[in-house]
Design an enzyme around this catalytic site. Structure first.
Site, PDB file in Angstrom:
ATOM      1  N   CYS A  45       0.827  -1.210   0.000  1.00  0.00           N
ATOM      2  CA  CYS A  45       0.000   0.000   0.000  1.00  0.00           C
ATOM      3  C   CYS A  45       0.863   1.263   0.000  1.00  0.00           C
ATOM      4  O   CYS A  45       1.613   1.481  -0.940  1.00  0.00           O
ATOM      5  CB  CYS A  45      -0.998  -0.025   1.142  1.00  0.00           C
ATOM      6  SG  CYS A  45      -2.356   1.156   0.890  1.00  0.00           S
ATOM      7  N   HIS A  68      -4.157  -4.326   0.134  1.00  0.00           N
ATOM      8  CA  HIS A  68      -3.962  -4.909   1.468  1.00  0.00           C
ATOM      9  C   HIS A  68      -4.496  -6.340   1.497  1.00  0.00           C
ATOM     10  O   HIS A  68      -5.532  -6.620   2.119  1.00  0.00           O
ATOM     11  CB  HIS A  68      -4.704  -4.093   2.526  1.00  0.00           C
ATOM     12  CG  HIS A  68      -4.063  -2.806   2.900  1.00  0.00           C
ATOM     13  ND1 HIS A  68      -2.959  -2.733   3.722  1.00  0.00           N
ATOM     14  CD2 HIS A  68      -4.371  -1.527   2.566  1.00  0.00           C
ATOM     15  CE1 HIS A  68      -2.618  -1.458   3.894  1.00  0.00           C
ATOM     16  NE2 HIS A  68      -3.446  -0.718   3.194  1.00  0.00           N
ATOM     17  N   GLU A 102      -3.488  -8.589   3.237  1.00  0.00           N
ATOM     18  CA  GLU A 102      -3.403  -9.085   4.612  1.00  0.00           C
ATOM     19  C   GLU A 102      -4.625  -8.741   5.453  1.00  0.00           C
ATOM     20  O   GLU A 102      -4.799  -9.268   6.571  1.00  0.00           O
ATOM     21  CB  GLU A 102      -2.145  -8.546   5.295  1.00  0.00           C
ATOM     22  CG  GLU A 102      -2.230  -7.118   5.825  1.00  0.00           C
ATOM     23  CD  GLU A 102      -2.056  -6.046   4.753  1.00  0.00           C
ATOM     24  OE1 GLU A 102      -2.053  -4.845   5.105  1.00  0.00           O
ATOM     25  OE2 GLU A 102      -1.926  -6.396   3.564  1.00  0.00           O
TER      26      GLU A 102
END
Length: 302
Positions: A142, A235, A237
């Protein structure tokens, strides 16, 4: 993959409950193998949350990983206690005395500032320069990806009229890319950002390759041709509820932010979202560790 972390790191108990193999330092010492050394430069304000998210993804392949959490020395965290940072994190000055197989540089909530206005920018530049020679593959996430592309290649970020938030489908731009081996033809990546890249800027750089892009989110995954740097604007994650928590946080602050796209069922904010990017996330991080860290790092690199 057994992740070697301090046994009292809060993420340890969470991951163990999820049946993710966490190895304490004591047990790791009994194994006569060299673990992969991975440094995580955690720039996110909610350190514990980000640690858990990334460790969950790094713990999904069959090799031992030794994790070093890294903090910025030129920045005082407002959301994480200093004692916590002193206990579980190493300062960047200690990072510079080591070499690592891989490194992750996370996002940060500073993207609406010019890079040079960020109080730890100089220190981060030193880390990124250090990584060129002392880390075999670095994953920029990011805001970290925008910072890395700007610092290494002079590629600018551009502000968006409205925050880009939601889950956006992507398509690969090259065939046979190991990083996306096993991916579906189209795959989701969560996005949460106020800035974007211009595709023509990336294409103009002969040292970079665009790996994936989205009709709505633009360029999303880029790598250097030597595979030493991976840049992801999103993102993967993120947990199931992360975008919802960010949305409600911004609303509580009085900010005018759009409802995350392709996220809440029927686009109704009080409906419980579900994750449909988790498999992509695990595959992406496993591929990075396998093809660009484990199989690529020379035996005597560390």
């Amino acid at each position: 993959m057994p992740i070697k972390i301090q046994s009292d790191l809060p993420a340890c108990k969470i991951l163990e409950k999820e049946n993710i193999f966490v190895m304490t330092e004591k047990r790791a010492a009994s194994q006569d193998i060299r673990p992969l050394k991975i440094a995580i430069v955690n720039l996110m304000p909610t350190k514990e949350v980000t640690e858990t998210q990334l460790l969950r993804l790094l713990g999904n392949t069959p090799l031992q990983i030794e994790i070093s959490l890294v903090r910025m020395e030129q920045h005082s965290s407002k959301n994480t206690d200093e004692m916590y940072l002193d206990k579980f994190y190493i300062p960047s000055s200690e990072l510079f005395n080591q070499k690592f197989d891989g490194m992750i540089i996370t996002g940060a909530p500073v993207e609406q500032l010019e890079f040079e206005q960020v109080d730890y920018w100089k220190e981060l530049c030193e880390i990124m320069d250090y990584a060129k020679e002392n880390v075999y593959s670095t994953l920029y996430v990011c805001w970290g990806s925008f910072a890395g592309l700007y610092h290494h290649y002079g590629i600018k970020k551009y502000g968006l009229e409205r925050k880009m938030s939601g889950i956006f489908m992507n398509e690969r731009c090259v065939e046979g890319e190991p990083l996306m081996r096993g991916f579906d033809d189209t795959f989701p990546i969560p996005q949460s950002r106020h800035t974007t890249l211009h595709k023509e800027d990336v294409l103009a750089c002969k040292d970079l390759v665009i790996l994936a892009e989205s009709a709505e989110a633009g360029v999303t995954i880029v790598k250097s041709k030597d595979n030493r740097e991976i840049f992801m604007t999103g993102h993967l994650e993120y947990d199931t509820l992360t975008l919802a928590q960010e949305f409600y946080r911004d609303i509580d602050k009085g900010m005018k932010v759009p409802l995350p796209k392709n996220y809440f069922p029927m686009n109704i904010a009080n409906r419980m979202p579900t994750s449909y990017w988790r498999a992509t996330a695990h595959l992406f991080y496993s591929n990075w560790l396998n093809y660009y860290v484990y199989q690529a790092t020379p035996f005597n690199f560390i």
